[in-house]
Design an enzyme around this catalytic site. Structure first.
Site, PDB file in Angstrom:
ATOM      1  N   ARG A  27       0.835  -1.221   0.000  1.00 21.02           N
ATOM      2  CA  ARG A  27       0.000   0.000   0.000  1.00 21.02           C
ATOM      3  C   ARG A  27       0.864   1.263   0.000  1.00 21.02           C
ATOM      4  NH1 ARG A  27      -5.291  -1.953   1.528  1.00 21.02           N
ATOM      5  NH2 ARG A  27      -6.101   0.080   1.118  1.00 21.02           N
ATOM      6  N   ARG A  31      -3.044   7.009   1.109  1.00 24.69           N
ATOM      7  CA  ARG A  31      -3.468   8.253   1.760  1.00 24.69           C
ATOM      8  C   ARG A  31      -2.465   8.876   2.710  1.00 24.69           C
ATOM      9  NH1 ARG A  31      -8.707   5.342   3.575  1.00 24.69           N
ATOM     10  NH2 ARG A  31      -7.137   3.741   3.380  1.00 24.69           N
ATOM     11  N   TYR A 152     -15.546 -10.524   0.746  1.00 23.30           N
ATOM     12  CA  TYR A 152     -16.212  -9.241   0.477  1.00 23.30           C
ATOM     13  C   TYR A 152     -17.481  -9.453  -0.349  1.00 23.30           C
ATOM     14  CZ  TYR A 152     -12.110  -6.898   2.351  1.00 23.30           C
ATOM     15  OH  TYR A 152     -11.112  -6.459   3.191  1.00 23.30           O
TER      16      TYR A 152
HETATM   17  O1  CP3 Z   1       0.043   0.877  -3.240  1.00 21.71           O
HETATM   18  C1  CP3 Z   1      -0.462  -0.246  -3.333  1.00 21.71           C
HETATM   19  O2  CP3 Z   1      -0.196  -1.199  -2.561  1.00 21.71           O
HETATM   20  C2  CP3 Z   1      -1.322  -0.559  -4.544  1.00 21.71           C
HETATM   21  C3  CP3 Z   1      -2.719  -0.394  -4.366  1.00 21.71           C
HETATM   22  C4  CP3 Z   1      -3.596  -1.276  -3.499  1.00 21.71           C
HETATM   23  C5  CP3 Z   1      -4.824  -0.780  -2.968  1.00 21.71           C
HETATM   24  N1  CP3 Z   1      -5.488  -1.817  -2.395  1.00 21.71           N
HETATM   25  C6  CP3 Z   1      -5.289   0.614  -3.086  1.00 21.71           C
HETATM   26  C7  CP3 Z   1      -6.330   1.117  -2.172  1.00 21.71           C
HETATM   27  C8  CP3 Z   1      -3.512  -2.630  -3.148  1.00 21.71           C
HETATM   28  C9  CP3 Z   1      -2.387  -3.631  -3.406  1.00 21.71           C
HETATM   29  C10 CP3 Z   1      -4.719  -2.959  -2.466  1.00 21.71           C
HETATM   30  C11 CP3 Z   1      -5.036  -4.308  -1.967  1.00 21.71           C
HETATM   31  C12 CP3 Z   1      -6.246  -4.524  -1.164  1.00 21.71           C
HETATM   32  N2  CP3 Z   1      -7.472  -3.925  -1.307  1.00 21.71           N
HETATM   33  C13 CP3 Z   1      -6.359  -5.513  -0.159  1.00 21.71           C
HETATM   34  C14 CP3 Z   1      -5.263  -6.474   0.247  1.00 21.71           C
HETATM   35  C15 CP3 Z   1      -4.252  -5.841   1.123  1.00 21.71           C
HETATM   36  C16 CP3 Z   1      -4.758  -5.480   2.493  1.00 21.71           C
HETATM   37  O3  CP3 Z   1      -4.639  -4.306   2.833  1.00 21.71           O
HETATM   38  O4  CP3 Z   1      -5.204  -6.382   3.215  1.00 21.71           O
HETATM   39  C17 CP3 Z   1      -7.672  -5.436   0.363  1.00 21.71           C
HETATM   40  C18 CP3 Z   1      -8.241  -6.297   1.466  1.00 21.71           C
HETATM   41  C19 CP3 Z   1      -8.363  -4.446  -0.384  1.00 21.71           C
HETATM   42  C20 CP3 Z   1      -9.797  -4.026  -0.249  1.00 21.71           C
HETATM   43  C21 CP3 Z   1      -9.910  -2.621   0.168  1.00 21.71           C
HETATM   44  N3  CP3 Z   1      -9.658  -1.543  -0.643  1.00 21.71           N
HETATM   45  C22 CP3 Z   1     -10.319  -2.137   1.421  1.00 21.71           C
HETATM   46  C23 CP3 Z   1     -10.690  -2.993   2.611  1.00 21.71           C
HETATM   47  C24 CP3 Z   1     -10.298  -0.749   1.347  1.00 21.71           C
HETATM   48  C25 CP3 Z   1     -10.759   0.225   2.408  1.00 21.71           C
HETATM   49  C26 CP3 Z   1      -9.849   0.262   3.560  1.00 21.71           C
HETATM   50  C27 CP3 Z   1      -8.655   1.113   3.270  1.00 21.71           C
HETATM   51  O5  CP3 Z   1      -7.519   0.679   3.506  1.00 21.71           O
HETATM   52  O6  CP3 Z   1      -8.905   2.242   2.835  1.00 21.71           O
HETATM   53  C28 CP3 Z   1      -9.824  -0.385   0.056  1.00 21.71           C
HETATM   54  C29 CP3 Z   1      -9.616   0.979  -0.473  1.00 21.71           C
HETATM   55  C30 CP3 Z   1      -8.264   1.298  -1.029  1.00 21.71           C
HETATM   56  N4  CP3 Z   1      -7.512   0.481  -1.829  1.00 21.71           N
HETATM   57  C31 CP3 Z   1      -7.554   2.538  -0.841  1.00 21.71           C
HETATM   58  C32 CP3 Z   1      -6.351   2.418  -1.563  1.00 21.71           C
HETATM   59  C33 CP3 Z   1      -5.279   3.466  -1.710  1.00 21.71           C
HETATM   60  C34 CP3 Z   1      -8.061   3.746  -0.071  1.00 21.71           C
HETATM   61  C35 CP3 Z   1      -9.265   4.306  -0.742  1.00 21.71           C
HETATM   62  C36 CP3 Z   1      -9.169   5.765  -1.111  1.00 21.71           C
HETATM   63  O7  CP3 Z   1      -8.122   6.268  -1.549  1.00 21.71           O
HETATM   64  O8  CP3 Z   1     -10.224   6.391  -0.994  1.00 21.71           O
END
Ligand code: CP3
Length: 345
Positions: A27, A31, A152
């Site tokens: 990640r 943010r 999910y």
């Molecule tokens: O930089 C990176 O690693 C690449 C991008 C990336 C995102 N999500 C962007 C994201 C990657 C590799 C993921 C994987 C992901 N997404 C996982 C597996 C890794 C983990 O954290 O367990 C999971 C479970 C998700 C599902 C997901 N997406 C959730 C639960 C959420 C909300 C919670 C949170 O962390 O915000 C997201 C949203 C998300 N995915 C954001 C980002 C940057 C934030 C949303 C935003 O910018 O508004």
């Protein structure tokens, strides 16, 4: 030496020990970075960033420009697969992801045929990234593991223990296996398309592996991941696969052999003795507690030194034990990289 031969992450994935170890953070585009928040604010929601190559390329490159990580990870999300299946995926500020909870009947009606048309912008992002990244930077593609994506789809949201999905698997085993099988096929197709677009290696995120019993871990986590790895190894030989089965603990001991992956992702709770044992089989990735990136200072330095001491003598890709959080201070990332890159054995 060829340009790709200079990619340290690729060397470690091939089983070589590189010290100081190469580093990237799960990640890493997100943010905690003001430039990410600015791009995100200019977009029409989070999925718009994922599906607009100009924006997705920009946010993928932001942490590479700022910190010079050894790997870039494609900016997207694991939930683009349910989105390609028309499950009404949305990301609500402060709530996390939401979608329509799936029923037995809806599983029978799922149509995977839109996969590649829906995800074409993601492949375009990967192509552009490979041409814009420095030659020494590894480009990682990724997707969610079938079990984690299914949690999910079944609950329609994130839950702390995945009770809705564990119960669904008990009450509707046939429909549940049908869903996992479909997700495994689509996810393998999706990763292969990312590889064809220019990804050097791929990572599978099984963030919810840790809620499964031993038997269920074998059926729901290992088996679908093994299917995906088999497909990649057969259809795109030589492309390394990392898998991160968060919370799997002692069940990780046999995970590499059971799935055929090249690198085992470790979360920060994996005991050092077990971590070293896993590393005897090949590369590992991890496993600093992400909260140390919020705390900084001595707590950060101590954590870094411990990871290097435990795993630095073998094939290691330095990373966190889960994604970096929005509360992390970018200054601590600079400090982390400096300390890792100046480490002495
Ligand atoms: O930089 C990176 O690693 C690449 C991008 C990336 C995102 N999500 C962007 C994201 C990657 C590799 C993921 C994987 C992901 N997404 C996982 C597996 C890794 C983990 O954290 O367990 C999971 C479970 C998700 C599902 C997901 N997406 C959730 C639960 C959420 C909300 C919670 C949170 O962390 O915000 C997201 C949203 C998300 N995915 C954001 C980002 C940057 C934030 C949303 C935003 O910018 O508004």
């Amino acid at each position: 030496m060829t340009k790709t031969g200079d990619r340290k992450v690729m060397k470690v994935l091939a089983g070589e020990t590189v010290f100081p170890p190469p580093i990237w953070l799960m990640r890493q585009a997100g943010r905690y970075l003001p430039e990410y928040r600015a791009t995100r604010a200019s977009a029409n929601g989070f999925l718009d960033v994922c599906y607009t190559p100009d924006l997705a390329v920009e946010v993928t490159l932001q942490p590479i420009r700022r910190f010079g990580f050894d790997a870039a990870i494609l900016f997207s999300d694991i939930l683009v697969i349910p989105d390609a299946l028309d499950r009404n995926v949305r990301f609500v500020e402060g709530t996390g992801p939401l979608m329509d909870p799936i029923s037995v009947e809806a599983i029978a009606a799922l149509d995977p045929s839109r996969l590649h048309t829906h995800l074409a912008p993601v492949y375009e992002t990967v192509r552009r990234l490979r041409s814009e990244l420095p030659a020494e930077t590894t480009l990682l593609g990724f997707c969610g593991a079938p079990w984690t994506v299914a949690t999910y789809m079944i609950a329609g949201r994130g839950t702390p223990d995945q009770a809705p999905s564990r119960l669904f698997a008990m009450q509707h085993p046939e429909a549940f296996m049908k869903l996992l099988t479909l997700l495994a096929e689509m996810s393998a197709d999706y990763l292969i398309a990312q590889i064809d677009a220019g990804a050097d290696a791929v990572q599978i995120f099984d963030s919810w592996a840790g809620v499964l019993s031993e038997r269920d871990f074998t059926r729901y986590s290992i088996e679908p991941v093994k299917y995906m790895v088999d497909r990649i190894k057969r259809e795109r030989p030589g492309v390394p696969v990392i898998s991160f089965a968060k919370g799997a603990g002692a069940l990780l001991e046999t995970y590499r052999a059971a799935t055929g992956i090249d690198c085992v992702g470790l979360d920060w709770t994996v005991p050092s003795g077990l971590a070293r044992k896993i590393q005897q089989g090949g590369a590992v990735q991890g496993n600093l507690d992400p909260l140390r990136m919020v705390a900084g200072g001595a707590a950060l330095d101590e954590g870094i030194d411990e990871v290097l001491e435990t795993l630095g003598a073998g094939p290691l890709i330095f990373n966190l034990g889960h994604g970096i959080t929005p509360q992390a201070d970018p200054e601590n990332v600079t400090r982390l990289i400096q300390r890792v890159r100046s480490a002495q054995r």
